[in-house]
Design an enzyme around this catalytic site. Sequence first.
Site, short mmCIF file in Angstrom:
data_model
loop_
_atom_site.label_atom_id
_atom_site.label_comp_id
_atom_site.label_asym_id
_atom_site.label_seq_id
_atom_site.Cartn_x
_atom_site.Cartn_y
_atom_site.Cartn_z
N MET A 118 -8.23 8.16 9.45
CA MET A 118 -9.10 8.30 8.26
C MET A 118 -10.01 9.55 8.39
O MET A 118 -11.18 9.48 7.85
CB MET A 118 -9.54 7.02 7.64
CG MET A 118 -8.58 6.03 7.32
SD MET A 118 -9.36 4.38 6.81
CE MET A 118 -9.87 3.81 8.50
N LYS A 167 -3.91 3.24 -1.94
CA LYS A 167 -5.01 4.06 -2.56
C LYS A 167 -4.18 5.34 -2.73
O LYS A 167 -3.23 5.79 -2.52
CB LYS A 167 -5.54 4.55 -1.06
CG LYS A 167 -6.70 3.38 -0.49
CD LYS A 167 -7.12 3.83 0.49
CE LYS A 167 -7.55 2.88 1.78
NZ LYS A 167 -8.43 3.52 2.74
N ASP A 194 0.98 -1.19 -0.03
CA ASP A 194 -0.04 -0.14 0.01
C ASP A 194 0.76 1.20 0.06
O ASP A 194 2.10 1.20 0.12
CB ASP A 194 -0.87 0.03 1.34
CG ASP A 194 -2.14 -0.83 1.15
OD1 ASP A 194 -2.23 -1.58 0.06
OD2 ASP A 194 -2.64 -1.02 2.28
N1 SAH Z 1 -3.15 0.01 9.61
C1 SAH Z 1 -2.88 1.35 9.71
C2 SAH Z 1 -4.13 2.37 9.49
C3 SAH Z 1 -4.72 2.25 8.31
S1 SAH Z 1 -5.88 3.60 7.97
C4 SAH Z 1 -2.34 1.47 11.31
O1 SAH Z 1 -2.39 0.68 11.98
O2 SAH Z 1 -1.76 2.67 11.46
C5 SAH Z 1 -4.83 4.67 7.30
C6 SAH Z 1 -5.09 5.91 8.52
O3 SAH Z 1 -4.06 5.82 9.43
C7 SAH Z 1 -4.75 7.33 7.67
O4 SAH Z 1 -5.83 7.88 7.10
C8 SAH Z 1 -4.19 8.17 9.06
O5 SAH Z 1 -5.51 8.67 9.76
C9 SAH Z 1 -3.74 7.22 9.78
N2 SAH Z 1 -2.03 7.12 9.46
C10 SAH Z 1 -1.22 6.21 9.41
N3 SAH Z 1 -0.01 6.54 9.01
C11 SAH Z 1 -0.08 8.03 9.58
C12 SAH Z 1 1.02 8.79 9.99
N4 SAH Z 1 2.30 8.54 9.82
N5 SAH Z 1 0.59 10.03 10.44
C13 SAH Z 1 -0.61 10.30 10.73
N6 SAH Z 1 -1.65 9.44 10.46
C14 SAH Z 1 -1.23 8.39 9.93
#
Ligand code: SAH
Length: 244
Positions: A170, A56, A34
């Site tokens: 998100m 995405k 991803d």
């Molecule tokens: N599996 C991932 C989340 C996937 S959903 C996890 O455990 O972190 C994707 C969302 O994660 C984004 O829309 C955002 O809200 C958040 N996200 C992921 N990485 C981020 C980062 N480095 N800084 C801020 N938000 C982050």
Amino acid sequence: MSKVYLTGAGPGDLELMTLKSVRVIKEADIIIYDKLANPEILKMAKESCVFKFVGKEFGKHLIPQDEINEIIYQAALKHENVVRLKGGDPFVFGRGGEEALYLKDRGIKFEIIPGITSSISVPAYAGIPVTNRGYTCSFRVVTGHEAPNKKDSQINWESFIADETIVFLMGIHNIKLISKKLIKIGKPSSTPCAVISRGTTKEQKVVVGTLEDIVEKAKDIPTPAIIVVGEVVKLREDLKWFEE
Ligand code: SAH
């Protein structure tokens, strides 16, 4: 016998990857990935490794989930070591469960390699502990993808308890509706909020406000970003460390 490793890549800082994830990436014949907070990760793969991007763009899946499941399955028929790499943790809003079920139904062996999820590590890099004695004894991780005014919303908004920390993933495009909804269900409009963008990376940005003014304050913040709601946000004043 081939195997699929459903692997968490962590939130961005390369050193927040697990030793196990680094090992399987180095051994991978194919990496199906991803959009990652840190593309440097892919440089760890061996020279013959094949890369397949299925992520995405602007919040929209370029490839439907059914197709991604099939791509992983086909890769497992062809290659021995298949790595399915996702940001954060594969089971926290990562659809890793669906992919694992698809493989199981087709007799493909898999392993889950948890990753450090952004939902706790991004607040930590902003100096916000998601729980803290005297502030709250619980936190929730909620999808902000679903608009709070959606008729058949699966989120039980009324169930949010008073002093709980809420972390929205998100949620940036719905931040206006989310903050309004939280005030409507009885959270004080003065409840502290933070929006943290590109957390744990060099581009980390943090905006602090309240449910009342966070929308205005965070309007130009880049994604990916999370929203943290709760008294614990106040601790950032003393605990911020990463930007200094
Ligand atoms: N599996 C991932 C989340 C996937 S959903 C996890 O455990 O972190 C994707 C969302 O994660 C984004 O829309 C955002 O809200 C958040 N996200 C992921 N990485 C981020 C980062 N480095 N800084 C801020 N938000 C982050």
